[in-house]
Design a protein around this motif. Structure first.
Motif, short mmCIF file in Angstrom:
data_model
loop_
_atom_site.label_atom_id
_atom_site.label_comp_id
_atom_site.label_asym_id
_atom_site.label_seq_id
_atom_site.Cartn_x
_atom_site.Cartn_y
_atom_site.Cartn_z
N ALA A 164 -0.33 3.24 -15.21
CA ALA A 164 0.69 4.14 -14.68
C ALA A 164 2.05 3.45 -14.59
CB ALA A 164 0.26 4.62 -13.28
N ALA A 165 3.08 4.28 -14.49
CA ALA A 165 4.45 3.77 -14.42
C ALA A 165 4.67 2.96 -13.14
CB ALA A 165 5.43 4.94 -14.49
N GLU A 166 3.96 3.32 -12.07
CA GLU A 166 4.14 2.60 -10.81
C GLU A 166 3.50 1.22 -10.88
OE1 GLU A 166 3.45 6.97 -10.20
OE2 GLU A 166 2.14 5.38 -10.95
N GLU A 167 4.08 0.31 -10.12
CA GLU A 167 3.49 -1.02 -10.00
C GLU A 167 2.16 -0.91 -9.27
OE1 GLU A 167 4.58 -4.11 -11.02
OE2 GLU A 167 6.07 -2.98 -12.16
N PRO A 168 1.20 -1.78 -9.57
CA PRO A 168 -0.08 -1.74 -8.86
C PRO A 168 0.06 -1.81 -7.34
CG PRO A 168 -0.26 -3.13 -10.78
CD PRO A 168 1.19 -2.75 -10.66
N SER A 169 1.02 -2.58 -6.85
CA SER A 169 1.21 -2.67 -5.39
C SER A 169 1.66 -1.34 -4.80
CB SER A 169 2.19 -3.79 -5.04
OG SER A 169 3.47 -3.51 -5.57
N VAL A 170 2.45 -0.58 -5.55
CA VAL A 170 2.91 0.73 -5.08
C VAL A 170 1.72 1.69 -5.00
CG1 VAL A 170 4.36 2.73 -5.67
CG2 VAL A 170 5.26 0.40 -5.92
N ILE A 171 0.87 1.64 -6.00
CA ILE A 171 -0.32 2.50 -6.00
C ILE A 171 -1.23 2.11 -4.84
CG2 ILE A 171 -2.41 3.12 -7.28
CD1 ILE A 171 -0.69 2.75 -9.86
N ALA A 172 -1.44 0.82 -4.63
CA ALA A 172 -2.30 0.36 -3.53
C ALA A 172 -1.71 0.77 -2.19
CB ALA A 172 -2.48 -1.16 -3.60
N ASP A 173 -0.41 0.59 -2.01
CA ASP A 173 0.24 0.97 -0.75
C ASP A 173 0.10 2.47 -0.50
OD1 ASP A 173 0.97 -1.68 -0.39
OD2 ASP A 173 3.08 -1.36 -0.96
N ALA A 174 0.28 3.27 -1.55
CA ALA A 174 0.17 4.72 -1.41
C ALA A 174 -1.26 5.13 -1.06
CB ALA A 174 0.62 5.41 -2.70
N ALA A 175 -2.24 4.48 -1.69
CA ALA A 175 -3.64 4.79 -1.38
C ALA A 175 -3.97 4.44 0.06
CB ALA A 175 -4.56 4.06 -2.35
N VAL A 176 -3.52 3.28 0.51
CA VAL A 176 -3.78 2.87 1.90
C VAL A 176 -3.11 3.85 2.86
CG1 VAL A 176 -3.27 1.10 3.64
CG2 VAL A 176 -4.17 0.44 1.41
N ALA A 177 -1.86 4.22 2.58
CA ALA A 177 -1.16 5.17 3.45
C ALA A 177 -1.87 6.52 3.49
CB ALA A 177 0.29 5.34 2.96
#
Length: 185
Positions: A164-177
């Motif tokens: 995906a276009a998002e960085e892995p950390s952004v995806i992880a942060d969004a999933a946690v949120a």
């Protein structure tokens, strides 16, 4: 003789992991396994009867390792919220691991019923790890909540796997949120 056979089997599994993570399902062929390991193609059939059998064994070997890593991440935390966060983040960190990528590469529809059931049971044991943390958070239906949390993790995994276009950390942060706060953001 048994030690040699065990070493050959391990080499075949390692080659299968590499093939699956490099080229997906299409790359896992018995000729490719033979080439990677230096075995004759007919010898590969002495170890595995099908591609599904290779994947089934990869799951049996690798899934307990992943589960132990997720469990260890959760055990390092004290609060239920942090345990839930560790559960999500540990799984998402495993996405880049070729052991994980190899098993994800083959869809369940290509496996026989027995292999699909083993994979389902393994995932069930992973989901069971988070039930008590969710109960501690006050969920009235912690098992249902655990399945829904895993659904978010699975969606994040697919997003990561797609590059995906998002960085892995952004995806992880969004999933946690999403897991901890829902759609309120």
């Amino acid at each position: 003789m048994a030690e040699h056979r065990s070493m050959q089997r391990a080499a075949l599994l390692d080659a299968a992991r590499s093939l699956l993570s490099e080229g997906g399902t299409e790359a896992l062929t018995f000729p490719a396994l033979a080439e990677r390991t230096g075995l004759a193609r007919s010898s590969v059939y002495e170890y595995f009867r099908s591609r599904a059998a290779v994947v089934e064994e990869l799951c049996e070997v690798d899934f307990p390792v992943w589960a132990a890593e997720v469990s260890a991440a959760m055990e390092r935390e004290v609060s239920p919220q942090r345990k839930v966060e560790a559960y999500v983040r540990a799984q998402l960190e495993l996405v880049g691991d070729r052991r994980h990528r190899a098993v994800v590469a083959i869809s369940a529809s290509e496996l026989d019923a027995g292999a699909r059931e083993k994979i389902r049971a393994a995932h069930g044991s992973l989901v069971a790890m988070i039930v008590s943390a969710l109960a501690d958070l006050g969920h009235a239906e912690p098992r249902l909540a655990a399945m829904l949390v895993q659904g978010i993790v699975d969606a994040a995994v697919r997003r990561l796997e797609l590059g995906a276009a998002e960085e892995p950390s952004v995806i992880a942060d969004a999933a946690v949120a999403m897991v901890l706060r829902g759609v309120q953001g």
